[in-house]
Design a protein around this motif. Structure first.
Motif, PDB file in Angstrom:
ATOM      1  N   ARG A  15      -8.577  10.829 -30.900  1.00  0.00           N
ATOM      2  CA  ARG A  15      -9.849  10.693 -30.159  1.00  0.00           C
ATOM      3  C   ARG A  15     -10.038   9.395 -29.544  1.00  0.00           C
ATOM      4  O   ARG A  15      -9.498   8.415 -30.185  1.00  0.00           O
ATOM      5  N   LYS A  16     -10.716   9.314 -28.433  1.00  0.00           N
ATOM      6  CA  LYS A  16     -10.924   8.012 -27.867  1.00  0.00           C
ATOM      7  C   LYS A  16     -12.322   8.131 -27.171  1.00  0.00           C
ATOM      8  O   LYS A  16     -12.774   8.895 -26.695  1.00  0.00           O
ATOM      9  N   ASP A  17     -13.112   6.805 -27.135  1.00  0.00           N
ATOM     10  CA  ASP A  17     -14.236   6.646 -26.643  1.00  0.00           C
ATOM     11  C   ASP A  17     -14.275   7.078 -24.962  1.00  0.00           C
ATOM     12  O   ASP A  17     -13.241   6.649 -24.344  1.00  0.00           O
ATOM     13  N   ASN A  18     -14.834   7.714 -24.754  1.00  0.00           N
ATOM     14  CA  ASN A  18     -14.953   8.320 -23.240  1.00  0.00           C
ATOM     15  C   ASN A  18     -15.812   7.617 -22.239  1.00  0.00           C
ATOM     16  O   ASN A  18     -15.704   7.833 -21.141  1.00  0.00           O
ATOM     17  N   GLY A  19     -16.515   6.579 -22.906  1.00  0.00           N
ATOM     18  CA  GLY A  19     -17.240   5.637 -21.771  1.00  0.00           C
ATOM     19  C   GLY A  19     -18.603   6.105 -21.376  1.00  0.00           C
ATOM     20  O   GLY A  19     -19.077   5.338 -20.679  1.00  0.00           O
ATOM     21  N   ILE A  89     -17.228  -3.923 -15.937  1.00  0.00           N
ATOM     22  CA  ILE A  89     -17.077  -4.177 -17.286  1.00  0.00           C
ATOM     23  C   ILE A  89     -16.007  -3.409 -17.980  1.00  0.00           C
ATOM     24  O   ILE A  89     -15.513  -3.490 -18.874  1.00  0.00           O
ATOM     25  N   GLU A  90     -15.996  -1.939 -17.401  1.00  0.00           N
ATOM     26  CA  GLU A  90     -15.197  -0.949 -18.170  1.00  0.00           C
ATOM     27  C   GLU A  90     -13.735  -1.573 -17.925  1.00  0.00           C
ATOM     28  O   GLU A  90     -12.780  -1.242 -18.495  1.00  0.00           O
ATOM     29  N   TYR A  91     -13.505  -1.988 -16.454  1.00  0.00           N
ATOM     30  CA  TYR A  91     -12.196  -2.367 -16.077  1.00  0.00           C
ATOM     31  C   TYR A  91     -11.640  -3.408 -17.073  1.00  0.00           C
ATOM     32  O   TYR A  91     -10.427  -3.488 -17.424  1.00  0.00           O
ATOM     33  N   ILE A  92     -12.519  -4.366 -17.458  1.00  0.00           N
ATOM     34  CA  ILE A  92     -12.366  -5.594 -18.425  1.00  0.00           C
ATOM     35  C   ILE A  92     -11.946  -5.027 -19.999  1.00  0.00           C
ATOM     36  O   ILE A  92     -10.865  -5.142 -20.575  1.00  0.00           O
ATOM     37  N   GLY A 162     -12.107   0.535  -7.387  1.00  0.00           N
ATOM     38  CA  GLY A 162     -12.613   1.431  -8.434  1.00  0.00           C
ATOM     39  C   GLY A 162     -12.024   2.555  -8.803  1.00  0.00           C
ATOM     40  O   GLY A 162     -11.069   3.050  -8.032  1.00  0.00           O
ATOM     41  N   ALA A 163     -12.417   3.422  -9.645  1.00  0.00           N
ATOM     42  CA  ALA A 163     -12.041   4.611 -10.300  1.00  0.00           C
ATOM     43  C   ALA A 163     -13.026   5.830 -10.043  1.00  0.00           C
ATOM     44  O   ALA A 163     -14.093   5.752 -10.448  1.00  0.00           O
ATOM     45  N   TRP A 254      -5.956   4.980 -16.009  1.00  0.00           N
ATOM     46  CA  TRP A 254      -6.303   4.058 -14.910  1.00  0.00           C
ATOM     47  C   TRP A 254      -5.672   2.586 -15.455  1.00  0.00           C
ATOM     48  O   TRP A 254      -5.128   1.788 -14.716  1.00  0.00           O
ATOM     49  N   ALA A 255      -5.507   2.389 -16.810  1.00  0.00           N
ATOM     50  CA  ALA A 255      -5.208   1.208 -17.342  1.00  0.00           C
ATOM     51  C   ALA A 255      -3.459   1.172 -17.101  1.00  0.00           C
ATOM     52  O   ALA A 255      -3.107   0.165 -16.765  1.00  0.00           O
ATOM     53  N   ASP A 256      -2.739   2.369 -17.517  1.00  0.00           N
ATOM     54  CA  ASP A 256      -1.609   2.480 -17.355  1.00  0.00           C
ATOM     55  C   ASP A 256      -1.127   2.259 -16.042  1.00  0.00           C
ATOM     56  O   ASP A 256      -0.125   1.720 -15.599  1.00  0.00           O
ATOM     57  N   ALA A 257      -1.735   2.828 -14.983  1.00  0.00           N
ATOM     58  CA  ALA A 257      -1.362   2.773 -13.664  1.00  0.00           C
ATOM     59  C   ALA A 257      -1.746   1.462 -12.724  1.00  0.00           C
ATOM     60  O   ALA A 257      -1.561   0.985 -11.605  1.00  0.00           O
ATOM     61  N   LEU A 258      -2.829   0.386 -13.557  1.00  0.00           N
ATOM     62  CA  LEU A 258      -3.235  -0.796 -12.753  1.00  0.00           C
ATOM     63  C   LEU A 258      -2.231  -1.810 -12.455  1.00  0.00           C
ATOM     64  O   LEU A 258      -2.494  -2.299 -11.401  1.00  0.00           O
ATOM     65  N   ALA A 259      -1.261  -1.966 -13.516  1.00  0.00           N
ATOM     66  CA  ALA A 259      -0.474  -3.092 -12.994  1.00  0.00           C
ATOM     67  C   ALA A 259       0.238  -2.702 -11.630  1.00  0.00           C
ATOM     68  O   ALA A 259       0.708  -3.662 -11.037  1.00  0.00           O
ATOM     69  N   GLU A 260       1.023  -1.531 -11.673  1.00  0.00           N
ATOM     70  CA  GLU A 260       1.680  -1.062 -10.294  1.00  0.00           C
ATOM     71  C   GLU A 260       0.525  -1.397  -9.053  1.00  0.00           C
ATOM     72  O   GLU A 260       1.015  -2.017  -7.886  1.00  0.00           O
ATOM     73  N   ALA A 261      -0.504  -0.854  -9.229  1.00  0.00           N
ATOM     74  CA  ALA A 261      -1.639  -1.092  -8.143  1.00  0.00           C
ATOM     75  C   ALA A 261      -1.761  -2.568  -7.653  1.00  0.00           C
ATOM     76  O   ALA A 261      -1.607  -2.939  -6.539  1.00  0.00           O
ATOM     77  N   LEU A 262      -1.916  -3.339  -8.600  1.00  0.00           N
ATOM     78  CA  LEU A 262      -2.187  -4.838  -8.477  1.00  0.00           C
ATOM     79  C   LEU A 262      -1.074  -5.678  -7.930  1.00  0.00           C
ATOM     80  O   LEU A 262      -1.054  -6.465  -6.958  1.00  0.00           O
TER      81      LEU A 262
END
Length: 271
Positions: A15-19, A89-92, A162-163, A254-262
């Motif tokens: 389970r994971k916090d869904n934000g 803040i979610e992105y951080i 943004g996402a 989105w965390a997994d994909a952000l490095a390639e995007a940046l």
């Protein structure tokens, strides 16, 4: 979902916090491999994260915000490109965006950049192609950041990102204010809202001087609208990078994909 009711999977303890105040059950397939960029590394220089005192919007409300100054900022006179993140803040906290940036800069895969992280006040209203919110970004926030920090104050050196709905408002901001935002980074962008209105708007208007990086998951309901947006942008002649990944609509994706995007939007050849 049973009888229109959502609930956690009783047979799955992952389970994971869904934000949004709850949890989601989740699973990964055997060949899934998490990104290696979201963890802090030894001997990597780190940027500074500062709180921002942001200007009030038209209603007098003030929002939470942070700014990331890349390694080397304080000891140089260089000017830097800037990226503005919705759901900042979610992105951080959920995507580890500043850690990703530190690691990419250390590997010379990303040009050092200033990153501005903005929290929404009324997310659904502001990010739903809200002209007043975009006016605040363009007329209040960006001039403040340009005045206070050593930015490259031209649209070609600004990215808005943004996402989900955050990707939608990023595209809308660039469409309506291309003289401010010259680049869009959209993750799982909610282009389908209001019967694909943003896609229709881009199709109907002349091409703006804006570049796009769009990525989305194959296992989320808005992949079709992202494909339609891709086709419209290509037909109109926009500079576009488009990527689909084997993921759903969540912060792990989105965390997994952000490095390639940046590393794409801040490639040294771009700025």
């Amino acid at each position: 979902v049973v009888d229109a009711q959502w609930f956690l999977d009783p047979l799955n303890q992952n389970r994971k916090d869904n934000g949004v105040g709850g949890e989601n059950s989740f699973f990964t397939m055997p060949r899934y491999k998490a990104t290696g960029y979201t963890s802090e590394r030894d001997k990597v220089r780190r940027g500074r994260i500062l709180s921002l005192d942001l200007p009030a919007d038209a209603s007098g409300r003030k929002r939470d915000g942070r700014i990331y100054l890349p390694p080397g900022y304080d000891g140089s006179s260089e000017r830097y490109p800037v990226i503005y993140f919705g759901d900042g803040i979610e992105y951080i906290e959920r995507a580890n965006a500043t850690v990703i940036a530190d690691n990419l800069i250390a590997e010379r895969k990303m040009r050092p950049a200033i990153m501005v992280f903005l929290a929404p006040i009324d997310r659904n209203k502001e990010y739903w192609m809200n002209a007043a919110y975009v006016e605040w970004l363009a007329k209040e926030l960006v001039p403040m950041i340009d005045a206070k920090y050593r930015t490259k104050a031209v649209p070609a050196s600004r990215v808005i990102a943004g996402a989900s709905l955050g990707g939608l408002i990023s595209a809308y901001a660039a469409l309506t204010h291309p003289e401010i935002f010259g680049n869009v980074l959209g993750q799982s962008s909610a282009f389908q809202v209001d019967d694909n209105r943003i896609i229709t708007d881009f199709a109907a208007r002349e091409r703006k001087p804006v570049n796009f990086y769009l990525e989305t998951g194959r296992y989320e309901g808005l992949v079709d609208s992202n494909r339609k947006m891709k086709d419209v942008l290509k037909k109109k002649g926009y500079r576009l990078a488009y990527r689909e990944v084997n993921a759903g609509h969540n912060w792990t994706h989105w965390a997994d994909a952000l490095a390639e995007a940046l590393s794409y939007v801040f490639a040294k050849s771009v700025f």
